[in-house]
Design a protein around this motif. Structure first.
Motif, PDB file in Angstrom:
ATOM      1  N   ARG A  71     -14.429 -15.897 -42.756  1.00  0.00           N
ATOM      2  CA  ARG A  71     -13.867 -14.556 -42.580  1.00  0.00           C
ATOM      3  C   ARG A  71     -12.432 -14.546 -43.115  1.00  0.00           C
ATOM      4  O   ARG A  71     -11.518 -14.073 -42.483  1.00  0.00           O
ATOM      5  N   ILE A 120     -17.257 -24.535 -41.652  1.00  0.00           N
ATOM      6  CA  ILE A 120     -17.349 -25.450 -40.503  1.00  0.00           C
ATOM      7  C   ILE A 120     -16.241 -25.064 -39.525  1.00  0.00           C
ATOM      8  O   ILE A 120     -15.065 -25.265 -39.810  1.00  0.00           O
ATOM      9  N   VAL A 121     -16.637 -24.490 -38.410  1.00  0.00           N
ATOM     10  CA  VAL A 121     -15.646 -23.977 -37.453  1.00  0.00           C
ATOM     11  C   VAL A 121     -14.698 -25.109 -37.019  1.00  0.00           C
ATOM     12  O   VAL A 121     -15.146 -26.180 -36.603  1.00  0.00           O
ATOM     13  N   ASP A 150     -10.445 -17.628 -32.608  1.00  0.00           N
ATOM     14  CA  ASP A 150     -10.309 -18.011 -31.199  1.00  0.00           C
ATOM     15  C   ASP A 150     -11.369 -19.036 -30.816  1.00  0.00           C
ATOM     16  O   ASP A 150     -11.096 -20.011 -30.106  1.00  0.00           O
ATOM     17  N   GLY A 151     -12.596 -18.846 -31.308  1.00  0.00           N
ATOM     18  CA  GLY A 151     -13.679 -19.786 -30.988  1.00  0.00           C
ATOM     19  C   GLY A 151     -13.346 -21.186 -31.460  1.00  0.00           C
ATOM     20  O   GLY A 151     -13.644 -22.182 -30.780  1.00  0.00           O
ATOM     21  N   ALA A 152     -12.689 -21.277 -32.616  1.00  0.00           N
ATOM     22  CA  ALA A 152     -12.370 -22.587 -33.196  1.00  0.00           C
ATOM     23  C   ALA A 152     -11.397 -23.375 -32.330  1.00  0.00           C
ATOM     24  O   ALA A 152     -11.323 -24.604 -32.431  1.00  0.00           O
ATOM     25  N   ILE A 155     -12.914 -26.279 -30.377  1.00  0.00           N
ATOM     26  CA  ILE A 155     -13.512 -27.400 -31.112  1.00  0.00           C
ATOM     27  C   ILE A 155     -12.564 -28.607 -31.035  1.00  0.00           C
ATOM     28  O   ILE A 155     -11.335 -28.433 -31.064  1.00  0.00           O
ATOM     29  N   ASN A 179      -9.678 -12.507 -32.393  1.00  0.00           N
ATOM     30  CA  ASN A 179     -10.325 -11.185 -32.523  1.00  0.00           C
ATOM     31  C   ASN A 179     -11.303 -10.931 -31.375  1.00  0.00           C
ATOM     32  O   ASN A 179     -12.160 -10.068 -31.467  1.00  0.00           O
ATOM     33  N   TYR A 181     -13.892 -12.291 -30.196  1.00  0.00           N
ATOM     34  CA  TYR A 181     -15.295 -12.718 -30.262  1.00  0.00           C
ATOM     35  C   TYR A 181     -15.425 -13.966 -31.107  1.00  0.00           C
ATOM     36  O   TYR A 181     -14.717 -14.124 -32.113  1.00  0.00           O
ATOM     37  N   GLU A 183     -18.535 -15.388 -32.996  1.00  0.00           N
ATOM     38  CA  GLU A 183     -19.896 -14.976 -33.337  1.00  0.00           C
ATOM     39  C   GLU A 183     -20.324 -13.855 -32.385  1.00  0.00           C
ATOM     40  O   GLU A 183     -19.759 -12.773 -32.434  1.00  0.00           O
TER      41      GLU A 183
HETATM   42  C1  LIG Z   1     -18.848 -26.712 -36.199  1.00  0.00           C
HETATM   43  C2  LIG Z   1     -19.536 -25.370 -36.158  1.00  0.00           C
HETATM   44  N1  LIG Z   1     -20.126 -24.983 -35.021  1.00  0.00           N
HETATM   45  C3  LIG Z   1     -20.769 -23.774 -34.965  1.00  0.00           C
HETATM   46  C4  LIG Z   1     -20.821 -22.978 -36.088  1.00  0.00           C
HETATM   47  C5  LIG Z   1     -21.529 -21.613 -36.009  1.00  0.00           C
HETATM   48  N2  LIG Z   1     -20.527 -20.555 -36.042  1.00  0.00           N
HETATM   49  C6  LIG Z   1     -20.225 -19.893 -37.177  1.00  0.00           C
HETATM   50  S1  LIG Z   1     -19.009 -18.756 -36.943  1.00  0.00           S
HETATM   51  C7  LIG Z   1     -18.882 -19.138 -35.317  1.00  0.00           C
HETATM   52  C8  LIG Z   1     -17.896 -18.408 -34.429  1.00  0.00           C
HETATM   53  C9  LIG Z   1     -16.467 -18.745 -34.682  1.00  0.00           C
HETATM   54  O1  LIG Z   1     -15.649 -17.812 -34.025  1.00  0.00           O
HETATM   55  P1  LIG Z   1     -14.106 -17.736 -34.216  1.00  0.00           P
HETATM   56  O2  LIG Z   1     -13.541 -19.102 -34.351  1.00  0.00           O
HETATM   57  O3  LIG Z   1     -13.553 -16.889 -33.134  1.00  0.00           O
HETATM   58  O4  LIG Z   1     -13.912 -17.019 -35.657  1.00  0.00           O
HETATM   59  P2  LIG Z   1     -14.269 -15.523 -36.091  1.00  0.00           P
HETATM   60  O5  LIG Z   1     -15.635 -15.564 -36.719  1.00  0.00           O
HETATM   61  O6  LIG Z   1     -14.203 -14.660 -34.895  1.00  0.00           O
HETATM   62  O7  LIG Z   1     -13.247 -15.150 -37.112  1.00  0.00           O
HETATM   63  C10 LIG Z   1     -19.785 -20.138 -34.965  1.00  0.00           C
HETATM   64  C11 LIG Z   1     -19.913 -20.671 -33.606  1.00  0.00           C
HETATM   65  C12 LIG Z   1     -20.219 -23.455 -37.272  1.00  0.00           C
HETATM   66  N3  LIG Z   1     -20.222 -22.748 -38.404  1.00  0.00           N
HETATM   67  N4  LIG Z   1     -19.568 -24.644 -37.282  1.00  0.00           N
END
Ligand SMILES: Cc1ncc(C[n+]2csc(CCOP(=O)(O)OP(=O)(O)O)c2C)c(N)n1
Ligand SMILES: [Mg+2]
Length: 329
Positions: A71, A120-121, A150-152, A155, A179, A181, A183
């Motif tokens: 993104r 790769i998150v 935020d999800g990253a 990790i 943002n 969320y 995913e």
């Molecule tokens: C290591 C890893 N785990 C899971 C995924 C699946 N995945 C793709 S996007 C995503 C969400 C990430 O969310 P965020 O970090 O908040 O970024 P955003 O898409 O909101 O910009 C996930 C879990 C991945 N691509 N890589």
């Protein structure tokens, strides 16, 4: 860390608007082109998040690097990747930044400091550390920025990267674009802490929690972190609060998003908000802004035509630039 007090001057604010508008108009066109079937690809809209990279990138030059994510089109455009070569790359054409071999998930354009785009998150952070270490070892003043969501921040690589960057005082800025969320998962369901910025204290670095949609605050926060990195004082974690206007990926019905929250965020769309402010503060006229927006549209028209006219790479390119020359058959 105390709230930065400085504000961007009129010229800088206008440039932030230009970059944010390029991202917004590019996104709107991209979605309509994908919808029409002219181009087929996975597309992760950054709509709603435009101000963050626009206010960051006005502090950076071509020698400064960013590592971004799927993104990350907003980050790339704001950093200066030419619209034509970006569209060509996303369309997999030979005229793209990576000769069409990166595609939408792996845009790289070293001449403008876009060093890697990754799906790769969490992986943008250790790579950004590597670039920062290289700058430090070579005695260069360049700064490396890791963009991630935020999800990253949940990790392992996030924690490892922040720790190492702090221990080695690397010239790196960790820019979390929150943002709300990851995913299809709402922030509260997946993250134990209310503010990601607070995690900075575990790694003995400043943590800035900022409204990423506010150009003044975002500009000041980015400037402060970049200055610290350039001065050799080490990394900063910025948590820039924002909102994703669309579903995770193009075609995602986004039924899991809170409708009222989403409507309220769209109502406060930061790009037209900045536009209205520029006019109210008499920094620019309506006619001048209309001309700027028309010029951006024209640039996008040309980029689309360029991408569609450009050929796909020759199959022989498959192994070129992938392995070291000596190892090629
Ligand atoms: C290591 C890893 N785990 C899971 C995924 C699946 N995945 C793709 S996007 C995503 C969400 C990430 O969310 P965020 O970090 O908040 O970024 P955003 O898409 O909101 O910009 C996930 C879990 C991945 N691509 N890589
Ligand atoms: Mg997110």
């Amino acid at each position: 860390m105390s709230e930065p007090k400085e504000k961007p001057d009129g010229k800088t604010l206008l440039e932030i608007y230009r970059r944010a508008t390029l991202v917004k108009q590019n996104d709107e066109r991209f979605r309509s082109v994908i919808k029409s079937g002219k181009l087929v690809m996975p597309y992760y809209s950054p709509r709603g998040q435009e101000i963050i990279p626009a206010a960051l990138s006005v502090h950076l030059d071509d020698d400064d690097t960013i590592c971004t994510i799927y993104r990350g089109i907003h980050d790339m455009l704001a950093k200066g990747v030419p619209v034509k070569s970006l569209w060509a790359e996303l369309a997999g054409r030979v005229t793209g930044t990576c000769k069409g071999k990166g595609g939408p998930m792996h845009v790289t354009d070293p001449s403008h400091g876009v060093m890697v785009t990754t799906g790769i998150v969490g992986s943008s952070m250790p790579i950004a550390n590597g670039l920062a270490l290289a700058a430090q070892v070579r005695g260069r003043r360049s700064v490396s920025v890791a963009c991630f969501g935020d999800g990253a921040s949940n990790i392992g690589a996030f924690h490892e990267a922040l720790n190492l960057a702090s221990v080695w005082k690397l010239p790196v800025v960790f820019l979390c674009q929150n943002n709300r969320y990851a995913e299809h998962t709402r922030y509260e369901y997946g993250t134990a802490i209310a503010r990601i910025a607070d995690r900075a204290s575990s790694y003995s670095m400043p943590g800035i929690h900022v409204d990423g949609n506010d150009p003044d605050a975002m500009w000041a926060a980015a400037g402060q972190a970049i200055e610290r990195a350039r001065a050799g004082e080490g990394p900063t974690l910025i948590e820039a609060m924002t909102f994703r206007f669309h579903g995770h990926v193009f075609g995602d019905a986004d039924g899991y998003m809170d409708k009222a929250e989403k409507a309220a965020a769209i109502e406060c769309d930061p790009v037209p908000k900045l536009r209205a402010r520029l006019i109210a503060e008499q920094l620019v006229s309506e006619a001048e802004l209309a001309a700027l927006e028309a010029a951006i549209d024209k640039e996008i028209d040309e980029a689309l035509a360029f991408a569609l006219e450009s050929p796909f790479p020759d199959p022989v390119e498959l192994r070129r630039d992938v392995y070291a020359e000596e190892l090629q058959a």
